[in-house]
Design a protein around this motif. Structure first.
Motif, PDB file in Angstrom:
ATOM      1  N   UNK A 289       4.875  -3.392  -7.628  1.00 22.61           N
ATOM      2  CA  UNK A 289       3.750  -4.114  -7.040  1.00 22.61           C
ATOM      3  C   UNK A 289       4.213  -5.217  -6.090  1.00 22.61           C
ATOM      4  N   UNK A 290       3.214  -5.931  -5.528  1.00 23.17           N
ATOM      5  CA  UNK A 290       3.495  -6.983  -4.551  1.00 23.17           C
ATOM      6  C   UNK A 290       4.238  -8.159  -5.175  1.00 23.17           C
ATOM      7  N   UNK A 291       4.022  -8.415  -6.456  1.00 22.17           N
ATOM      8  CA  UNK A 291       4.722  -9.525  -7.101  1.00 22.17           C
ATOM      9  C   UNK A 291       6.227  -9.311  -7.074  1.00 22.17           C
TER      10      UNK A 291
ATOM     11  N   UNK B 241       0.842  -1.178   0.000  1.00 21.06           N
ATOM     12  CA  UNK B 241       0.000   0.000   0.000  1.00 21.06           C
ATOM     13  C   UNK B 241       0.881   1.234   0.000  1.00 21.06           C
ATOM     14  N   UNK B 242       0.287   2.370  -0.358  1.00 17.18           N
ATOM     15  CA  UNK B 242       1.024   3.629  -0.382  1.00 17.18           C
ATOM     16  C   UNK B 242       1.297   4.083  -1.802  1.00 17.18           C
ATOM     17  N   UNK B 243       2.226   4.999  -1.944  1.00 19.87           N
ATOM     18  CA  UNK B 243       2.680   5.477  -3.255  1.00 19.87           C
ATOM     19  C   UNK B 243       3.681   4.455  -3.783  1.00 19.87           C
ATOM     20  N   UNK B 244       3.222   3.620  -4.722  1.00 14.92           N
ATOM     21  CA  UNK B 244       3.977   2.426  -5.097  1.00 14.92           C
ATOM     22  C   UNK B 244       5.110   2.731  -6.077  1.00 14.92           C
TER      23      UNK B 244
ATOM     24  N   UNK C  62       2.684 -10.384   4.647  1.00  8.19           N
ATOM     25  CA  UNK C  62       3.560  -9.254   4.913  1.00  8.19           C
ATOM     26  C   UNK C  62       3.027  -8.032   4.177  1.00  8.19           C
ATOM     27  N   UNK C  63       2.710  -6.998   4.960  1.00 12.04           N
ATOM     28  CA  UNK C  63       2.220  -5.751   4.397  1.00 12.04           C
ATOM     29  C   UNK C  63       3.403  -4.806   4.203  1.00 12.04           C
ATOM     30  N   UNK C  64       3.622  -4.405   2.968  1.00 12.79           N
ATOM     31  CA  UNK C  64       4.714  -3.489   2.637  1.00 12.79           C
ATOM     32  C   UNK C  64       4.115  -2.101   2.426  1.00 12.79           C
TER      33      UNK C  64
END
Length: 704
Positions: free
Chosen positions: A315-317, A309-312, A372-374
Motif C-alpha cells: 500500500x501507499x504507507x 493504483x494498479x495491481x498492488x 506522488x502517484x505510484x
C-alpha cells in the motif's frame, strides 16, 4: 455489360481555301447510338501496335479467337487484320460498310474470358548485374573539424560499390544534403555543398564521387534572452542554460543547454515546468543570432503524500517507508528517481512508475503541495533458484531455493533452501522482512540443519538465528553496510584428541552475537573494476562442552581494484583473522580457521592449509593470514585471469606470517547479467606431501 456511349470529338477546322460543300448538310441528324456503331472496335490486346485509321470503310474484322483452356484472347493473325477500302481481304472478298456494321453489332466477349495475369520476364539468375565501384572524396569539411561527423553518417562512406551509376548519384545527392545539415548544425548557415560524379581514367567500371563543401563564416550568439516568470533562486534558468553572447551557434551545445534547463527545474521545486520552442533570428550582416527561449516554470511545489493504483504489491504507507524525503520538503526529481529505484529493488513489480500530481493544498512555505502517484503492477511472488559448483576438497555442491517474496505483506518473504553435495547436505527455512520499518533495513529469522563431511571434521549441526542488517543490492549499492545477529548452535562433531590421542565425537552448544561492518567504494557488487572495500567481522561467542568457554572471533579483510586500461583490472586482497580467549582443542572444529580452497589460497584443497593431526588430516587453527593478486583481462563477454595467492593458518591466536604457502594459476571468466562464471585452475608452488598437483574451482562470482 454494354459499352458506354462515346462523345463525338470536336471536328478539326478546315482552311477557308479548302472548304467544300457538305453533301450531308441536308441529311437528317444521325442518333448518338448510330454514331457509336460507326466507331472502330477497341482491341482487347493492350500491347498490339496501333493501326492507322482509314478515312474510308474498312474490311470485315472477325472476332479474336479465344483459347478454350485459358480464355486468353489470341493475337489476331496478320491475314485477319482489316484492310483499307478497295483492297481485298486474304479471302479475296471485298468488305462493305454493311459488313462492318454487322460485326460491330456483335456483343463483347465476357470479361472473365480475359487473362489478367501480368507478363513476367524471367531473368537468368546466373548472370550478375554489372557493378560500379566508387571512391569518395570530401573537400572543405576538414577545415572546420566536421569531416568525422560527416563520415559517421555518410551514405557513400570512403569507398563502396553500387548496382549502377544512378545509385551512386542518388547517394551523392544524399551526402550533399548531409554536408549542408552538418555545417548548419555547427553554425555555418551560409555553407553550401555540391556533389559531382566523375569517371576515373583507365579504370573501367569505377567512378569518383566528390562532395565539395564551402562552410563560409560561423554564426555566433548575439544575444540570449529567457522569457520566464521569476524563479527561486532568481538566476536558476540562466545558470542552467549556460549560453552567453559570443558562443558559436552549435546545435548540440544549444540542445544540451536546453535539456539541462528541463532537468534542473524539477530538481529545484518545479515539477511541471516546460521548456518551449527556441527562436534564433539570424543577422547576415553581423553573422550573429538573437536567441530567445520561452520557459513555463509552473508553480513552485513541495512534497505532499502518496497515492497508489494498479495491481498492488503493497500500500501507499509502505511506499512512504521507501522514500528518502519527508512531506513539506521542496520537490526534487532526484529523490523521486531514488524512490523509483527502491521500488524496483524490492523485486516485487513487473512495472512501477512514480509521477507528481497537482493538488489544491498550499504548504506552510507558500508552495503548492504535490502528491506522488505510484502506478504498480505486482509481478510473480514465487521464484525458484538453483546454483552449483565444484572445487577440489569440497567436491560437487548443488544449492536450490524456493522463495515467496511477499507471503507476509509488505515484503515479508519465506525462503526454503536445500543443499546437496558430495560432502555437504542440508536444509533450512528463513523468514525475511525487507525495508522493515525503515528504508534498506532487513530483519531475518531462520532455522537450518546441516551435515558436513570434510577431512577436517564430520559434523551434524542445527542452528537458530536472527539478524538485523543494512544491506546493499545490485541496483542500489551502498558505501556503508552493517549487520548484527544472534545464533544458537548445537553441533556434534568428530575431533582429534591430542591427549588420548585419537578421534572422538563431542557435542558443543554455542551462543554467538556476530556483527559485521563494511565500507565499500567499488563500482559493482559482483564484478568490481575500481575502488576498495574494508570489512571487519567480530563475534563474541560462548562454547559449552563440559564447561563454559567464552572467546571472541575477529576477521579483517581489505580488497582493492585498479583499472590500468579499459580491458585490464588489477585486483588484490589481504585477510587476517584471530580467535582469542580459548584453546584450540576446546574450540569446536567447525569454528576454527582453515586456509585453502577457491575463496582462499588456490592450488590447495579446501581447509588443507594449517596444522595437521598425526593421520594427516587438517585440524585448523586460531589465526589466519592470506593474500591474493589477480590481473583480470576482459574481451567482450569472456576473460582471462592469471593469479597468485598465499597464506596459512596457525595454532596460535596471532598469525605468525611464517611457513607461508603459495599457489598460482590461471582462470577463465564468462560474464553474464547476474555475474561472472568462474573457472580457475591452480597448482601449489611449495607443495607438501599429500597436496595434489592441480586444483580446480568452478563457481559464480569473482574470487573476491
Amino acid at each position: 455489360m454494354g459499352a458506354a456511349p462515346q462523345q463525338s470529338p470536336p471536328a478539326a477546322p478546315v482552311p477557308a481555301t479548302q472548304q467544300m460543300p457538305d453533301p450531308a448538310a441536308d441529311q437528317p441528324i444521325v442518333p448518338e447510338a448510330e454514331f457509336d456503331k460507326a466507331l472502330p472496335p477497341l482491341s482487347s490486346d493492350i500491347n498490339a501496335p496501333l493501326e492507322p485509321m482509314a478515312l474510308e470503310p474498312v474490311g470485315t474484322l472477325p472476332p479474336p479467337p479465344v483459347t478454350p483452356a485459358t480464355g486468353v484472347v489470341a493475337a489476331t493473325p496478320k491475314s485477319a487484320q482489316p484492310a483499307p477500302s478497295g483492297i481485298s481481304s486474304a479471302a479475296g472478298t471485298p468488305t462493305t460498310p454493311q459488313d462492318v456494321s454487322a460485326e460491330l453489332d456483335r456483343p463483347l466477349p465476357p470479361l472473365a474470358t480475359f487473362d489478367s495475369t501480368p507478363f513476367v520476364t524471367v531473368a537468368d539468375k546466373t548472370e550478375k548485374s554489372p557493378e560500379i565501384r566508387y571512391d569518395t572524396v570530401v573537400n572543405g569539411l576538414d577545415k572546420v573539424g566536421l569531416l568525422d561527423e560527416f563520415r559517421a553518417h555518410s551514405v557513400l562512406k570512403k569507398s563502396g560499390k553500387a548496382a549502377n551509376a544512378a545509385v551512386v548519384s542518388a547517394r551523392a545527392h544524399e551526402d550533399e544534403e548531409l554536408a549542408g545539415r552538418v555545417m548548419r548544425s555547427m553554425g555555418y548557415y551560409d555553407g553550401t555543398a555540391v556533389a559531382t560524379i566523375e569517371t576515373i581514367p583507365n579504370e573501367q567500371g569505377r567512378v569518383r564521387a566528390i562532395v565539395n563543401a564551402t562552410p563560409g563564416k560561423q554564426y555566433h550568439l548575439g544575444s540570449v534572452k529567457v522569457v520566464a516568470d521569476p524563479t527561486v533562486p532568481p538566476d536558476l534558468i540562466e545558470n542552467a542554460l549556460a549560453l552567453k553572447p559570443g558562443d558559436p551557434i552549435e546545435a548540440g551545445r544549444v540542445q544540451g543547454s536546453e535539456a539541462n534547463v528541463a532537468l534542473v527545474l524539477p530538481q529545484n521545486g518545479y515539477p511541471f515546468s516546460k521548456v518551449g520552442q527556441r527562436d534564433i533570428l539570424l543577422d547576415e550582416q553581423t553573422l550573429t543570432g538573437a536567441y530567445t527561449l520561452p520557459v513555463d516554470i509552473g508553480a513552485r511545489s513541495s512534497f505532499g503524500g502518496f497515492t497508489t493504483t494498479g495491481k498492488l504489491a503493497f500500500d501507499a504507507h509502505h511506499v512512504g517507508v521507501l522514500s528518502r524525503f519527508k512531506p513539506g520538503e521542496i520537490y526534487d526529481s532526484r529523490k523521486v528517481d531514488d524512490l523509483r529505484q527502491a521500488l524496483i529493488a524490492t523485486g516485487l513489480f513487473s512495472t512501477a512508475s512514480v509521477e507528481p500530481v497537482k493538488t489544491d493544498r498550499v504548504g506552510p512555505d507558500g508552495t503548492q503541495q504535490v502528491d506522488l502517484l505510484v502506478r504498480q503492477v505486482a509481478g510473480p511472488k514465487r521464484s525458484l533458484a538453483v546454483s552449483g559448483g565444484y572445487s577440489t576438497g569440497e567436491g560437487f555442491k548443488l544449492e536450490g531455493s524456493w522463495t515467496n517474496r511477499n507471503l507476509f505483506p509488505p515484503e515479508g518473504a519465506l525462503i526454503l533452501n536445500v543443499t546437496g553435495g558430495s560432502q555437504e547436505q542440508g536444509a533450512g527455512a528463513t523468514f525475511k522482512r525487507s525495508n522493515a520499518g525503515k528504508r534498506d533495513r532487513t530483519f531475518s529469522f531462520g532455522v537450518a540443519a546441516d551435515h558436513s563431511n570434510y577431512d577436517a571434521y564430520n559434523a551434524f549441526t542445527g542452528t537458530v538465528f536472527a539478524r538485523l542488517s543494512y544491506d546493499s543490492t545490485p541496483i542500489w549499492q551502498k558505501k556503508f553496510t552493517w549487520a548484527l545477529g544472534a545464533e544458537l548452535t548445537g553441533t556434534n562433531e568428530s575431533v582429534y584428541d591430542f591427549g588420548k590421542p585419537g578421534n572422538v565425537r563431542r557435542t558443543y552448544f554455542i551462543a554467538a552475537l556476530p556483527g559485521q561492518a563494511q565500507w565499500d567504494t567499488t563500482d559493482s557488487l559482483l564484478n568490481p573494476t575500481k575502488g576498495y572495500r574494508v570489512k571487519l567481522s567480530l563475534s563474541p561467542e560462548t562454547s559449552v562442552q563440559g564447561k563454559v568457554s567464552p572467546y571472541i572471533r575477529a576477521l579483517t579483510e581489505v580488497s582493492g581494484y585498479y583499472p590500468i586500461s579499459d580491458s585490464i583490472v588489477l585486483a588484490g586482497r589481504v585477510r587476517a583473522a584471530s580467535i582469542d580467549g580459548i584453546s584450540r582443542d576446546d574450540l569446536a572444529p567447525s569454528r576454527r580457521y582453515y586456509g585453502g580452497g577457491g575463496g582462499s589460497v588456490r592450488g590447495y584443497g579446501y581447509q588443507r592449509l594449517g596444522p595437521f593431526d598425526p593421520n594427516g588430516n587438517p585440524v585448523g587453527g586460531r589465526s589466519l593470514n592470506e593474500f591474493s593478486l589477480e590481473a583480470r583481462y576482459r574481451f567482450g563477454n569472456f576473460g582471462i585471469v592469471p593469479f597468485f595467492d598465499g597464506g596459512n593458518s596457525y595454532e596460535s591466536s596471532i598469525p605468525k606470517g611464517s611457513d607461508m604457502r603459495y599457489g598460482a594459476g590461471i582462470g577463465g571468466r564468462f560474464y553474464t547479467n547476474f555475474g561472472p562464471l568462474r573457472f580457475d585452475v591452480a597448482t601449489p608452488l611449495n607443495k607438501r606431501k599429500g597436496d595434489g598437483l592441480i586444483a580446480l574451482y568452478i563457481s559464480i562470482g569473482q574470487a573476491f
